[in-house]
Scaffold this motif. Structure first.
Motif, short mmCIF file in Angstrom:
data_model
loop_
_atom_site.label_atom_id
_atom_site.label_comp_id
_atom_site.label_asym_id
_atom_site.label_seq_id
_atom_site.Cartn_x
_atom_site.Cartn_y
_atom_site.Cartn_z
N CYS A 1 -9.38 2.14 7.85
CA CYS A 1 -9.56 1.25 7.15
C CYS A 1 -11.10 1.55 5.89
N HIS B 1 -3.04 -6.99 -2.55
CA HIS B 1 -2.19 -5.87 -2.39
C HIS B 1 -0.88 -5.30 -3.15
N LYS C 1 1.34 -0.83 -0.43
CA LYS C 1 -0.22 0.09 -0.51
C LYS C 1 0.38 1.27 -0.40
N ASP D 1 1.51 1.80 -3.86
CA ASP D 1 0.85 2.57 -4.23
C ASP D 1 0.64 3.67 -3.86
N ASN E 1 -2.91 2.65 4.07
CA ASN E 1 -4.14 2.97 2.86
C ASN E 1 -4.56 3.55 2.83
N ARG F 1 -2.42 6.00 0.28
CA ARG F 1 -2.68 6.47 -0.86
C ARG F 1 -4.16 6.45 -1.76
#
Ligand code: FUB
Ligand code: ZN
Length: 663
Positions: A365, A138, A67, A70, A435, A438
């Motif tokens: 999340c 992921h 993540k 990302d 998370n 990103r």
């Protein structure tokens, strides 16, 4: 509707630019440092044999690094041309990490450091619990983002090799099983979108369709749980041997966890939920899953994947299931902040109306998962309720997850605290920070969508964009959100062009006015979709939002202005919510406000009553919390009382806080 990629949108916004800069300059570097010091990156070095050491962390630790990648890919791509920070060092961390992944990935595409290091002879052993497919998911998502952001194929090749292995093992092989934590499905669908390889779509479909079809599930989960316990003991013993052999080994010290109230029955409820399959959304086939149950992040990732699948298949049963589940969540299982998941341990949904503000889990999340789901839903339906909930969760349940400096976070997000909660630099399970990073780093993709000669404005976030309608249109959007309701959109089609702009009229908007080139534009709400009359228990109803279509022949430089009235709203919860009687939650525009003890010395924020006869007033305090609006009122005992936006609480050390205030 078609979505954009973040590269098409340059955010320049009085609220978001600063936060995205913190994300880019601070959060992403802080997270890398934490991933390094907690051993997460070393796990890859150990797995590929380049470093001696002990693999640390949970079996899903790899996913936190993915993540991060990302996020880093978007941060890099969107800042490379005008960065004010050390973008080269970000690029080198990113490139080094991708190269490390390539070296760690096995010849056949497998990449899961937990097994590679601890159990090299075992694979796909415990799909329900050990997150092997979740980690591969992921990995694939991060690589797809990297490709979309940079145009480079280095990471995408890693994703393809991993996905091809999964296709061989699960689609063409005999391993008819699915993952206990949804994520791989989203990843495969995204990979399908960029590569067009049909097998990825088919495998995603297969993983989804298998849910609720594995019997007897309780026996499977019982056995897998036993097996995890055995393997955990083995790892623990191996770690002890390593520590004995390496007395100088310094392992990372995690900060203490936040104080949490765990009801006595929480563990039992978690066990029952797991045994029944609900915790994993394995209790019934996907088309029958009309009630949000189980682990909240898992649930939102499932819904996201199903909505993505619907965009391929247009299966009406699937859509109606998704809509029912959404209605149920919004009307009975969601907090006023947009937070979801009311039970600790389970990290998931409680029963209808079980929304205790203090016990609330509301993991960051889970709010992010809901953003992903709502985005897919609006693309399918064009119904503004989904963009509205997206906005509400973005500013409240999700934004609260990152502290002002970008280097402290909240994992679970209660709506009431008697003390004992602080933002932390890292967590034992650090799933939320990267998370959130990103999502913020790719925020640009959620502002507009298009189809033929129609443009939808979902979020009022200042930006410049270029969108292909029948021909390209440049857009310059300026917005005062969330503090003020003025929006100015200047449209630059290449030449005069007939198209429709759909403006989201937020659920919270009071009066609003639209002008085109200074002339008032008449506004009338078109017929809204039929839906249940049930009022949401939380007091926030995204279903009141709608899209105002404005069709005309636009000329370059045409100016569309909207002014929304950001009134104070005192929201009341349904009488069905225990403990909410005689309480209000104060909101203004998309922001939920709260009382934090730091701003209210001499007031007992959990006991004193807000005087409803005394007018509320709004002011801006540039010195407070990086500059924020505050709302002041009076208690019934004549004391001043100050509300701050909920997302800003817990930035000044330990405090008390409440969203629901006595009246
Ligand atoms: O299990 C992986 C992630 O860690 C989940 O999504 C979070 O809830 C946390 O448990
Ligand atoms: Zn999380």
């Amino acid at each position: 509707m078609n979505k954009l990629i973040p590269r098409q949108v340059l955010i320049q916004d009085s609220f978001w630019s600063h936060r995205l800069r913190i994300n880019a300059e601070k959060a992403i570097f802080h997270q890398w440092q934490m991933l390094e010091s907690s051993g997460c990156i070393d796990n890859f070095r150990i797995a590929c044999g380049e470093q001696e050491g002990f693999r640390e962390g949970w079996f899903f630790a790899d996913s936190d690094a993915y993540k991060w990648l990302d996020a880093a890919a978007w941060v890099y791509a969107l800042n490379v041309q005008h960065s004010t920070f050390d973008i080269r060092s970000l690029k080198s961390h990113m490139d080094d990490f991708i190269a490390l992944l390539a070296r760690t990935q096995m010849k056949d595409g497998y990449l899961f450091t937990y097994n590679q290091v601890h159990f090299p002879d075992s694979r796909w052993d415990n799909l329900m619990i050990e997150h092997e497919l979740y980690c591969h998911g992921h990995l694939i998502e991060a690589c797809v983002s990297h490709y979309e952001a940079t145009g480079e194929a280095s990471a995408l090749n890693i994703a393809r090799r991993a996905a091809d292995l999964l296709v061989m093992e699960f689609l063409e092989g005999t391993l008819g099983r699915t993952s206990g934590h949804e994520e791989i499905e989203i990843a495969l669908l995204r990979l399908y979108q960029v590569t067009g390889r049909w097998h990825y779509l088919e495998l995603a479909r297969q993983f989804l369709e298998l849910r609720g079809r594995i019997h007897p599930f309780s026996a499977l989960i019982f056995l897998q749980n036993e097996r995890v316990n055995v393997r955990n003991q083995i790892v623990k013993a191996m770690r002890q041997v390593y520590l004995d052999d390496h007395p100088d080994y310094a392992s990372f010290q995690l900060p203490a966890n936040n104080h949490a109230i765990i009801p006595r029955t929480a563990r039992l409820r978690w066990q029952l939920s797991a045994l029944s399959g609900k915790y994993f959304q394995m209790h019934t086939p996907i088309r029958k899953q009309t009630v949000p149950v189980g682990h909240a992040v898992r649930f939102t990732y499932l819904e996201t994947a199903l909505a993505m699948l619907y965009r391929q298949d247009a299966d009406p049963t699937l859509l109606s299931t998704l809509q029912k589940a959404w209605e149920r969540m919004v009307t009975r299982r969601m907090y006023i902040t947009g937070g979801i998941g009311s039970l600790p341990e389970l990290e998931g949904f409680g029963r209808d109306y079980e929304l205790d503000p203090e016990i609330a889990y509301a993991e960051t999340c889970a709010a992010l998962g809901s953003l992903f789901w709502n985005w897919e839903m609006v693309l399918i339906t064009g119904d503004a309720c989904y963009s509205d909930l997206f906005e509400w969760q973005l500013y409240n349940a999700a934004a609260v997850g990152m502290g002002l400096g970008g280097d402290t976070y909240l994992y679970n997000n209660p709506l009431l605290s008697r003390g004992g909660i602080m933002r932390r630099v890292w967590f034992q399970v650090p799933c939320c920070p990267s998370n959130l990073s990103r999502t913020w780093a790719s925020l640009g993709k959620y502002i507009f969508s298009s189809q033929a000669n129609q443009l939808w404005v979902h979020q009022y976030i200042g930006c410049q964009a270029e969108i292909n309608l029948d021909s390209p249109v440049k857009i310059d959007l300026q917005s005062g959100f969330p503090w003020d309701g003025k929006v100015r959109i200047v449209l630059y089609p290449a030449s005069v062009m007939d198209f429709t702009v759909h403006l989201r009229i937020p659920s919270w908007a009071g009066d609003f006015h639209v002008c085109i080139n200074g002339d008032p534009f008449p506004t009338q709400q078109p017929g809204s979709p039929s839906r249940s009359k049930e009022t949401p228990a939380s007091g926030y109803d995204p279903r009141l939002a709608w899209f105002l279509p404005i069709r005309r022949v636009w000329s370059p430089g045409d100016i569309l202005e909207v002014e929304f009235d950001l009134q104070f709203t005192l929201r009341r919860a349904s009488p069905r919510l225990r403990g909410h009687q005689n309480k209000i939650a104060l909101t203004r525009g998309p922001l939920v406000f709260c009382l934090e003890s730091k701003d209210n010395p001499g007031v007992d924020i959990l006991a004193d009553c807000l005087d409803l006869q005394h007018p509320l007033s709004l002011s801006n305090n540039p010195a407070l919390l990086g500059g924020t609006d505050v709302i002041t009122g009076r208690t019934t005992s004549g004391k001043d009382i100050t509300f701050i936006p909920y997302f800003l609480w817990a930035n000044r050390g330990e405090s008390q806080m409440t969203v629901w205030v006595n009246v």
